[in-house]
Scaffold this active site. Structure first.
Site, PDB file in Angstrom:
ATOM      1  N   PHE A  46       0.824  -1.218   0.000  1.00 55.38           N
ATOM      2  CA  PHE A  46       0.000   0.000   0.000  1.00 55.38           C
ATOM      3  C   PHE A  46       0.859   1.270   0.000  1.00 55.38           C
ATOM      4  O   PHE A  46       2.070   1.186   0.193  1.00 55.38           O
ATOM      5  CB  PHE A  46      -0.929  -0.007   1.215  1.00 55.38           C
ATOM      6  CG  PHE A  46      -0.189  -0.083   2.532  1.00 55.38           C
ATOM      7  CD1 PHE A  46       0.403   1.050   3.083  1.00 55.38           C
ATOM      8  CD2 PHE A  46      -0.091  -1.287   3.236  1.00 55.38           C
ATOM      9  CE1 PHE A  46       1.076   0.993   4.294  1.00 55.38           C
ATOM     10  CE2 PHE A  46       0.577  -1.360   4.448  1.00 55.38           C
ATOM     11  CZ  PHE A  46       1.168  -0.214   4.976  1.00 55.38           C
ATOM     12  N   SER A 309       5.937   2.810  11.598  1.00 56.32           N
ATOM     13  CA  SER A 309       6.222   1.648  10.754  1.00 56.32           C
ATOM     14  C   SER A 309       4.975   1.234   9.999  1.00 56.32           C
ATOM     15  O   SER A 309       3.867   1.694  10.290  1.00 56.32           O
ATOM     16  CB  SER A 309       6.759   0.504  11.602  1.00 56.32           C
ATOM     17  OG  SER A 309       5.671  -0.228  12.110  1.00 56.32           O
ATOM     18  N   LYS A 310       5.184   0.360   9.045  1.00 50.68           N
ATOM     19  CA  LYS A 310       4.111  -0.150   8.177  1.00 50.68           C
ATOM     20  C   LYS A 310       2.893  -0.617   8.945  1.00 50.68           C
ATOM     21  O   LYS A 310       1.776  -0.501   8.475  1.00 50.68           O
ATOM     22  CB  LYS A 310       4.660  -1.370   7.430  1.00 50.68           C
ATOM     23  CG  LYS A 310       5.152  -1.121   6.056  1.00 50.68           C
ATOM     24  CD  LYS A 310       5.418  -2.484   5.473  1.00 50.68           C
ATOM     25  CE  LYS A 310       6.010  -2.390   4.087  1.00 50.68           C
ATOM     26  NZ  LYS A 310       6.477  -3.687   3.633  1.00 50.68           N
ATOM     27  N   ARG A 311       3.153  -1.234  10.110  1.00 49.43           N
ATOM     28  CA  ARG A 311       2.048  -1.835  10.852  1.00 49.43           C
ATOM     29  C   ARG A 311       1.308  -0.835  11.741  1.00 49.43           C
ATOM     30  O   ARG A 311       0.243  -1.133  12.258  1.00 49.43           O
ATOM     31  CB  ARG A 311       2.576  -2.981  11.725  1.00 49.43           C
ATOM     32  CG  ARG A 311       2.875  -4.232  10.942  1.00 49.43           C
ATOM     33  CD  ARG A 311       3.552  -5.244  11.835  1.00 49.43           C
ATOM     34  NE  ARG A 311       4.800  -4.705  12.379  1.00 49.43           N
ATOM     35  CZ  ARG A 311       5.962  -4.730  11.731  1.00 49.43           C
ATOM     36  NH1 ARG A 311       6.023  -5.241  10.525  1.00 49.43           N
ATOM     37  NH2 ARG A 311       7.053  -4.216  12.251  1.00 49.43           N
ATOM     38  N   ASP A 312       1.859   0.346  11.933  1.00 50.23           N
ATOM     39  CA  ASP A 312       1.222   1.304  12.834  1.00 50.23           C
ATOM     40  C   ASP A 312      -0.055   1.885  12.242  1.00 50.23           C
ATOM     41  O   ASP A 312      -0.168   2.031  11.023  1.00 50.23           O
ATOM     42  CB  ASP A 312       2.193   2.460  13.140  1.00 50.23           C
ATOM     43  CG  ASP A 312       3.322   2.005  14.035  1.00 50.23           C
ATOM     44  OD1 ASP A 312       3.073   1.132  14.875  1.00 50.23           O
ATOM     45  OD2 ASP A 312       4.447   2.510  13.863  1.00 50.23           O
TER      46      ASP A 312
END
Ligand code: GLU
Length: 397
Positions: A46, A309-312
């Site tokens: 994304f 980060s990507k997951r945040d």
């Protein structure tokens, strides 16, 4: 060594010359001071909010100076590629009002097409172009092949990665050993090459580095300021064993041929800058200006700064609409992060779009900006309060 002969042996199918390519992609005809910038994502997932931050810098610099802003898809790593990611990111950025003048775009049937005269804008379609410059470097003794078995290749790849990371276990001794091993790769004869090619062995192409890391050159990054950059002495890979370029090589060739004047990219590329400066010099390309952008930060539960980060939450641009934030609100918020005087300007120019704001590189923060949902909510309230009920209902914002 007869470098011309070596180049012919390695790249027998390359008949085009760098001069022909330069003619095909002439310097852009733009007014003095016009900047050419690009967004060059790898289609691996994304769009990260940090990507929008970078994109806006590129967009503002190009459009404020009467230049060109283009999109290049960096799809040289098939293993990491996510199907549909390139299309997804084009559509997402379009919803954020980010307008590319040229480059990769979506065609009538939903496929990726090229718009502009400096394409192809998808790196996987530029193989022939990279090979022209690879052949030139070999013929000038600035690059050499390295034939190895798959196993050795994997070991070397690990070395390359480790050298980049310079991990703590990496002692001076192992470094010296590694350097000596790398230097031995330079020792081969034309007959070795002929034998390897006849046996169908594949090679990676490495640069023949001439730098002295003890020597540092002053360098100005437009965001980070004045820096000292060591020379590169690492024979890094230009072409992988399948003939596909590494980021370093593709960056130099593409940004040169596409006429980029300002490279706006993440600061994770700063340690690779010595490699890029060496490549531009070896290839005889006019250097580009660099702007290395720090990653966005967030506060963790203990109030300390962490990379977003990507997951945040908030990293994925697609999540905002799901959370109820209109793209325009997020875009305005990103503008406040880019230049701290944006809000003041906007208060005085309430009827203007954020795209009219006179963005300035000098007002950018050189360290990571703090991403903060409270502030985003504030900005969003402001944007929405200026819309009519009808506009809000229709989702104009
Ligand atoms: N494809 C690279 C990345 O995704 C782009 C870096 C650049 O803008 O040069 O990080």
């Amino acid at each position: 060594m007869d470098y011309k002969r070596l180049a012919e042996l390695l790249f027998p199918d390359v008949t085009m010359t760098p001069e022909e390519l330069e003619e095909k992609y002439p310097p852009r005809n733009l007014p003095e001071g016009a900047k050419v910038t690009r967004f060059a994502p790898s289609p691996t997932g994304f769009v990260h909010i940090g990507g929008v931050y970078q994109t806006m810098v590129g967009e503002r610099l190009a459009h404020q100076s009467g230049g060109v802003f283009y999109l290049r898809i960096e799809d040289t790593d098939a293993k990491r590629e996510v199907p549909g990611a390139a299309e997804g990111l084009i559509n997402t950025l379009a919803r954020y009002g980010i307008r590319f003048d040229e480059g990769a775009a979506i065609g009538e049937n939903g496929e990726i097409i090229d718009r502009g005269d400096y394409g192809p804008y998808k790196q996987s379609l530029r193989g022939d172009i990279y090979h022209v410059y690879a052949k030139k470097l070999v013929s000038e003794g600035k690059a050499y092949p390295c034939f190895t078995t798959e196993e050795e290749l994997r070991a070397l790849e690990a070395v390359d990665k480790k050298a980049e990371v310079k991990s703590r276990e990496w002692t001076e001794e192992t470094e010296a050993e590694q350097k000596a091993a790398m230097r031995r790769l330079r020792e081969f004869t034309i007959e070795d090459v002929e034998r390897n090619l006849a046996a169908g062995n594949r090679f990676v192409l490495r640069i023949l580095a001439d730098g002295d890391p003890e020597k540092k050159t002053p360098f100005t990054d437009l965001v980070k300021g004045k820096l000292e950059i060591p020379e590169n002495d690492e024979d890094f890979v230009l072409l992988k064993s399948d003939g596909i370029p590494t980021y370093h090589f593709a960056h130099a060739v593409d940004d040169h041929l596409m006429g980029t004047t300002h490279v706006v990219r993440g600061e994770e590329w700063l340690p690779s800058l010595p490699k890029h400066l060496q490549l531009f010099r070896y290839l005889g390309f006019k250097p580009v200006k660099y702007m290395h952008i720090a990653q966005l930060m967030r506060l963790d539960e203990n109030g300390s700064k962490k990379k977003l980060s990507k997951r945040d939450m908030g990293a994925n641009l697609n999540d905002y609409e799901r959370m109820g934030y209109a793209p325009e609100c997020v875009a305005e918020y990103v503008m406040t992060l880019l230049n701290s005087n944006f809000e003041e300007w906007h208060a005085q120019n309430a009827d203007k779009s954020y795209l009219d704001f006179p963005f300035s590189i000098k007002k950018m923060s050189s360290s990571g900006c703090l991403f903060d949902f409270d502030k985003l909510n504030d900005v969003s309230k402001n944007v929405l309060s200026k819309l009519s009920a009808d506009e809000i209902y229709k989702g104009t914002a």
